[in-house]
Design an enzyme around this catalytic site. Sequence first.
Site, short mmCIF file in Angstrom:
data_model
loop_
_atom_site.label_atom_id
_atom_site.label_comp_id
_atom_site.label_asym_id
_atom_site.label_seq_id
_atom_site.Cartn_x
_atom_site.Cartn_y
_atom_site.Cartn_z
N SER A 1 0.81 -1.22 0.00
CA SER A 1 0.00 0.00 0.00
C SER A 1 0.85 1.27 0.00
O SER A 1 0.31 2.37 0.09
CB SER A 1 -0.93 0.00 1.21
N HIS B 1 -37.53 24.48 -12.36
CA HIS B 1 -37.54 23.62 -13.56
C HIS B 1 -36.74 24.26 -14.70
O HIS B 1 -37.01 24.00 -15.87
CB HIS B 1 -38.97 23.34 -14.04
N SER C 1 -10.99 25.39 -28.01
CA SER C 1 -11.21 24.17 -28.78
C SER C 1 -10.09 24.04 -29.80
O SER C 1 -9.61 25.03 -30.36
CB SER C 1 -12.56 24.26 -29.50
N LYS D 1 -7.86 3.81 1.81
CA LYS D 1 -7.02 5.00 1.62
C LYS D 1 -7.08 5.61 0.22
O LYS D 1 -7.26 6.83 0.10
CB LYS D 1 -5.59 4.71 2.05
#
Length: 466
Positions: free
Chosen positions: A24, A159, A293, A341
């Site tokens: 780990s 809405h 873009s 973790k």
Amino acid sequence: MAKKLWGGRFSKKTDPMVEEFTKSIDHDYKLAEYDVMGSKIHVRVLRKSGLLTSQEETKLMVALNKISGQIENGKFNPDKKCEDIHTNIQNLLEKNKIIGDLVLKLHAARSRNDQVLFSLKLFCKTELLELNILCVELQKSLLGVVRKNIGLIIPGYTHLQHAQLVLLSDYLQSYVEMLERDDFRLSSIRNNIKLSLGAGALAGTPIEPKKYKDAIKEFLLEEKELAKVLNIEESLTTPKSIETVSDRDFVIEILSALSILGMHLSRLAEDLIVWSTKEFGFVELDDAFATGSSLMPQKKNPDVLELIRGYTGTLYGNLVSVLTVMKGLPLTYNRDMQLDKPPLFSSFEIIEKELKVLPKLIETLKWNKANIKKVIDEDETLYATDLVYYLIGKNIPFKNAHDIIGKLVKFSLNTGRKIKDMKDQELKQFSNKLKHDEIYKLIDPEVSVLSRVSVNRTKIKEKEKA
Ligand code: ARG
């Protein structure tokens, strides 16, 4: 693989695949600083219990301080060949020639299970405190926009359809309130995290609780700042060992609070995404907080906000992941629990980044007041509810008033006739209580907003007493 904290009863080396699969260190290296703190306390415990002499304690302390120094100066490189950070620190101490074999005494009366808990809890308390500070920073930046836009009226939506006029300041204050609750949730969790040592692997150790508590208090005298900000003395407890090493509730509580916080930030992001479209045009992102873009040269995209919205999925996933890991685990420690973790660290990291980027993004927003005014001016339906109240004031029952204004709105939308322009003669077909001169005054953004007094509204003008 580096030296392990176990091995005596094994006659074969661990398969490298098993080592790779079970380690780990790739994640828990983040606990280094807190693991060393735990060891500094443990050394004191051992001395108090007669398992170390004062000189031995001092020697070990010097070695541990050296490691803390390295961590503090960014000079600590986790050894990714170790099973976990706890093994890594132990191995580092073993390499320290000055303490020699003395280090072999260090792990007496402790298990990684309570080491994991102690360091993880200390880590969480520190991180939560940091998030408390960041929440307040974001609130400040929202309040900065509120202050600069006192009286700016925007359409309010239900809405995502035009509903009634509201103040931008009230709208943004809603997010300030949401963050207030987040901040409170985070500090409650932080204060509720109880620190303890002495759980051992699961069944406790032969050392009395007082020795652990005194050792922690002694340590805190040196770490005054840490003690004060994290309120540690008040969170010290004697472990119910079986429960202590099995408990990951605090991880789940944190992941849940971070999911809620992330959801709030996502809603704020979504409002800003919608408002920055050409269709709304209420707000423009600063160039430094937008992206372009590769194909369409005109694009200015809200990627930061979209990622904040998107990361909510990861935050929820992290919560569900730990909830699922814990479900059905027999008491006490099981290796499954090591998997708490990565999701915990991931959620902390996401929220921290979001809370850091948002204040600047918000402060640099350009509010397009002309566009907002145009949208309001073009839609008289935003006053429909105000007109219902106007008729109620003339003793018309609510249901009838609702119906009359509904018909009036429909007529106006179908014919393109502005309600504001309709004279008494024209209004009479809906109700003879509708008077042009009165309605004319009601169809005004400020009058509309000021008419609603039931709410804790922010001031609309400097002179108004809110
Ligand atoms: N890396 C492990 C974890 O985080 C350490 C605990 C190992 N304990 C054990 N009893 N095998 O959970």
